[in-house]
Enzyme design. Structure first.
Site, PDB file in Angstrom:
ATOM      1  N   HIS A   1      -4.823  -7.759  -0.004  1.00  0.00           N
ATOM      2  CA  HIS A   1      -4.049  -6.524   0.045  1.00  0.00           C
ATOM      3  C   HIS A   1      -3.332  -6.341   1.383  1.00  0.00           C
ATOM      4  O   HIS A   1      -2.225  -5.809   1.431  1.00  0.00           O
ATOM      5  CB  HIS A   1      -4.995  -5.345  -0.203  1.00  0.00           C
ATOM      6  CG  HIS A   1      -4.325  -4.026  -0.336  1.00  0.00           C
ATOM      7  ND1 HIS A   1      -3.555  -3.689  -1.428  1.00  0.00           N
ATOM      8  CD2 HIS A   1      -4.299  -2.941   0.488  1.00  0.00           C
ATOM      9  CE1 HIS A   1      -3.098  -2.448  -1.279  1.00  0.00           C
ATOM     10  NE2 HIS A   1      -3.525  -1.986  -0.122  1.00  0.00           N
TER      11      HIS A   1
ATOM     12  N   ASP B   1       0.853  -1.177   0.000  1.00  0.00           N
ATOM     13  CA  ASP B   1       0.000   0.000   0.000  1.00  0.00           C
ATOM     14  C   ASP B   1       0.902   1.246   0.000  1.00  0.00           C
ATOM     15  O   ASP B   1       1.877   1.299  -0.746  1.00  0.00           O
ATOM     16  CB  ASP B   1      -0.942  -0.044   1.212  1.00  0.00           C
ATOM     17  CG  ASP B   1      -2.062   0.976   1.141  1.00  0.00           C
ATOM     18  OD1 ASP B   1      -3.061   0.699   0.445  1.00  0.00           O
ATOM     19  OD2 ASP B   1      -1.937   2.035   1.763  1.00  0.00           O
TER      20      ASP B   1
ATOM     21  N   TYR C   1      -2.767  11.387   1.417  1.00  0.00           N
ATOM     22  CA  TYR C   1      -3.486  11.410   0.138  1.00  0.00           C
ATOM     23  C   TYR C   1      -3.507  12.812  -0.459  1.00  0.00           C
ATOM     24  O   TYR C   1      -3.544  12.975  -1.673  1.00  0.00           O
ATOM     25  CB  TYR C   1      -4.911  10.889   0.329  1.00  0.00           C
ATOM     26  CG  TYR C   1      -4.955   9.416   0.624  1.00  0.00           C
ATOM     27  CD1 TYR C   1      -5.115   8.484  -0.399  1.00  0.00           C
ATOM     28  CD2 TYR C   1      -4.800   8.946   1.926  1.00  0.00           C
ATOM     29  CE1 TYR C   1      -5.126   7.125  -0.129  1.00  0.00           C
ATOM     30  CE2 TYR C   1      -4.801   7.596   2.208  1.00  0.00           C
ATOM     31  CZ  TYR C   1      -4.971   6.692   1.183  1.00  0.00           C
ATOM     32  OH  TYR C   1      -4.963   5.352   1.447  1.00  0.00           O
TER      33      TYR C   1
END
Length: 394
Positions: A372, A183, A323
């Protein structure tokens, strides 16, 4: 740099009971929303599901037991360029072990790696070759849990994370080490290889996020239609999961967090049920797609420990700044010459052509189990792949 800034302090988690009582009171007083009948997870987390999970969090989950288990792992804090940094540092009993720094992503934390610490640091005790041992350094990235919050704009970018991690490894006296991450941690590991090339012997990434160029060299979150076109025109990609059919849905959270992180934070800092829903939804979206519920893929207590840490440290807002502030995501960096290994798990959106364009890929593995959050979903497979990759680089 002053002596104080270089000091590494032992750290122990000790949450005041008043914080736990407040959490329980807020959960008990949750104002639940209505929902449409028969839509399941199509509109997000079902109310009945979250009510049951929140009730368990309040009355069944034992934070004190989890706190004690975490405190059994050597933890430390330091300060790097004005940023507090919390990290686990677990040295192997094997004297020739290779140092390895492991970087988590979002919405996880250092808790992501708990099940791989033993097998990686002490393979002899787990029936494996002691020559594969690692000394582990597992930072809480800036802005996350006990390393938060960040203190100025820009400190939440993955490039900045890599700078902090590089200095941490130097401070600990490690001149030669490996890097691992999934990630956002994959961006950190890859960047670390570019800025500390003389020190990083190899980079291992699980389900690395490969982003095609957006306009101006930056990835525009929410533009998965362009992502899909990139894959169709590439001709060389190797996927282990679906793309166009549900790319928009999986990345909807990122579109919000990359544009209005502060606005989102008000609700999720005030409501533990809201925070739980937001994080649980990401676990369901990103874990093994064959699993119906998040706890089918990830241990329920481990999931709640992760959420509890975000709540108790008040770091949701600072954790999602990555982000907004990681403006180089999607830009094409200069190709790294550091040997790189990629491990792909079910549901992966990793594109091989893009990975090989950006990294010196010498190892490529695919698995039919896990997802994930590989260190939580299939720690045995991830451990084995990390060992296999670094075996030739020691």
């Amino acid at each position: 740099m002053t002596h104080t800034e270089r000091t590494v302090h032992p750290f122990r988690i000790d949450i005041p009971q008043a914080q736990l009582d407040d959490l329980n009171a807020r959960l008990a007083a949750t104002h639940w929303p209505d929902e449409l009948p028969g839509v399941g997870w199509d509109y997000g987390v079902p109310v009945a599901y979250l009510k049951e999970l929140a009730a368990y969090w309040r009355t069944g989950y034992d934070w004190r037991a989890q706190e004690a288990a975490l405190n059994a792992i050597p933890q430390f804090t330091t300060e790097i360029q004005g940023q507090p940094l919390h990290f686990l540092h677990v040295r192997s009993p094997e004297p020739d072990a290779l140092p390895l720094v492991m970087g988590h992503g979002w919405p996880v934390s250092f808790v992501e790696f708990l099940d791989v610490i033993g097998p990686l640091t002490d393979p002899r005790a787990h029936g494996a070759d002691p020559a594969d041992a690692f000394h582990l350094v597992i930072p809480s990235l800036p802005g996350f849990t006990f390393s938060g919050p960040t203190r100025k704009a820009g400190d939440g970018s993955t490039d900045r994370y890599a700078e902090v991690v590089a200095e941490l490894m130097a401070r600990l006296g490690y001149e030669r080490y490996g890097a691992q991450g999934g990630d956002a941690g994959s961006f950190v590991a890859a960047r670390l290889a570019r800025i500390a090339t003389d020190h990083v012997v190899g980079v291992h990434m699980n389900d690395p996020i490969t982003l095609p160029d957006g306009e101006g060299g930056e990835q525009q979150w929410g533009s998965e239609q362009e992502w899909g076109k990139e894959q169709e025109s590439g001709g060389e990609q190797e996927w282990s999961g679906e793309t166009d059919d549900w790319g928009d849905e999986r990345f909807g959270y990122a579109a919000i967090q990359s544009t209005r992180p502060q606005t989102l934070a008000f609700g999720l800092h005030d409501s533990p049920a809201g925070l739980l829903a937001w994080i649980v939804d990401q676990f369901r979206q990103w874990s093994n797609p064959s699993k119906d519920l998040p706890e089918d893929a990830v241990d329920r207590d481990a999931l709640l420990t992760n959420v509890t840490l975000y709540w108790l440290t008040g770091t949701f807002a600072s954790s999602i700044r990555l982000y907004k502030e990681s403006q180089t995501w999607g830009a094409q960096p200069e190709k790294s010459n550091v040997p790189t290994g990629c491990a792909l798990f079910p549901g992966s959106l990793t594109d091989r052509a893009l990975a090989e364009k950006q990294h010196h890929v010498v190892h490529w593995s695919t698995f039919d189990r896990g997802g994930h959050f590989a260190a939580m979903e299939a720690p045995d497979l991830l451990t084995g792949d990390i060992r296999a990759f670094f075996r030739k680089l020691r």
